[in-house]
Design a protein around this motif. Structure first.
Motif: not given
Length: 150
Positions: A115-129, A136-139
């Motif tokens: 699985i992909m951990s949500m405990i050891d996870c980073k989430i980034n949100i950026t705007r892409k013209p 919306v770029v959601l990583t």
């Protein structure tokens, strides 16, 4: 703002609005990521006493540490109904409903059974013209955790 928020978490939002600060500005002051700070505002993550002291100074809230739950309090993650009713949250939920099996299959092909951990996870949100409308770029950057065999 969900009605399940504690009074102190509601107070954090009120102080944030009164100061006109963004989550990114608060995060930079605390040395954290904006998504993590937003999660803590919703009671989905836990500030340290040092972070609370910095936050109190930044937001101008007197007695912040005394009004938050003590060290025995831990976040009860997962606010709201299922399926969610907020349009933004519903679309994220819908993305997993539509693409969840495909994402799972690709994760297994690339990493194996895990699985992909949500405990050891980073989430980034950026705007892409984009000429058709900004994107919306959601990583999600989560640690892979293989299932154990015993």
């Amino acid at each position: 703002m969900p009605s399940e928020l504690s009074p102190i978490h509601s107070k954090l939002f009120e102080a944030k609005a009164a100061k006109g600060l963004t989550f990114d500005e608060i995060a930079k002051a605390l040395g954290k990521d904006e998504v993590w700070v937003a999660a803590a505002f919703y009671g989905q993550a836990k500030f340290t006493p040092e972070e609370l002291a910095q936050l109190a100074d930044l937001l101008g809230i007197q007695g912040l540490q005394a009004s938050l739950p003590d060290d025995s309090w831990w976040p009860n993650r997962g606010l709201g109904p299922s399926p969610p009713t907020d349009p933004v949250i519903y679309r994220l939920y819908e993305s997993v409903l539509v693409y969840g099996h495909a994402i799972k299959a690709v994760i297994h092909e690339k990493f194996g059974d895990g699985i992909m951990s949500m405990i050891d996870c980073k989430i980034n949100i950026t705007r892409k013209p984009d000429p058709k409308g900004d994107r919306v770029v959601l990583t999600f950057d989560g640690k892979f955790l293989p299932y154990a065999k015993w």
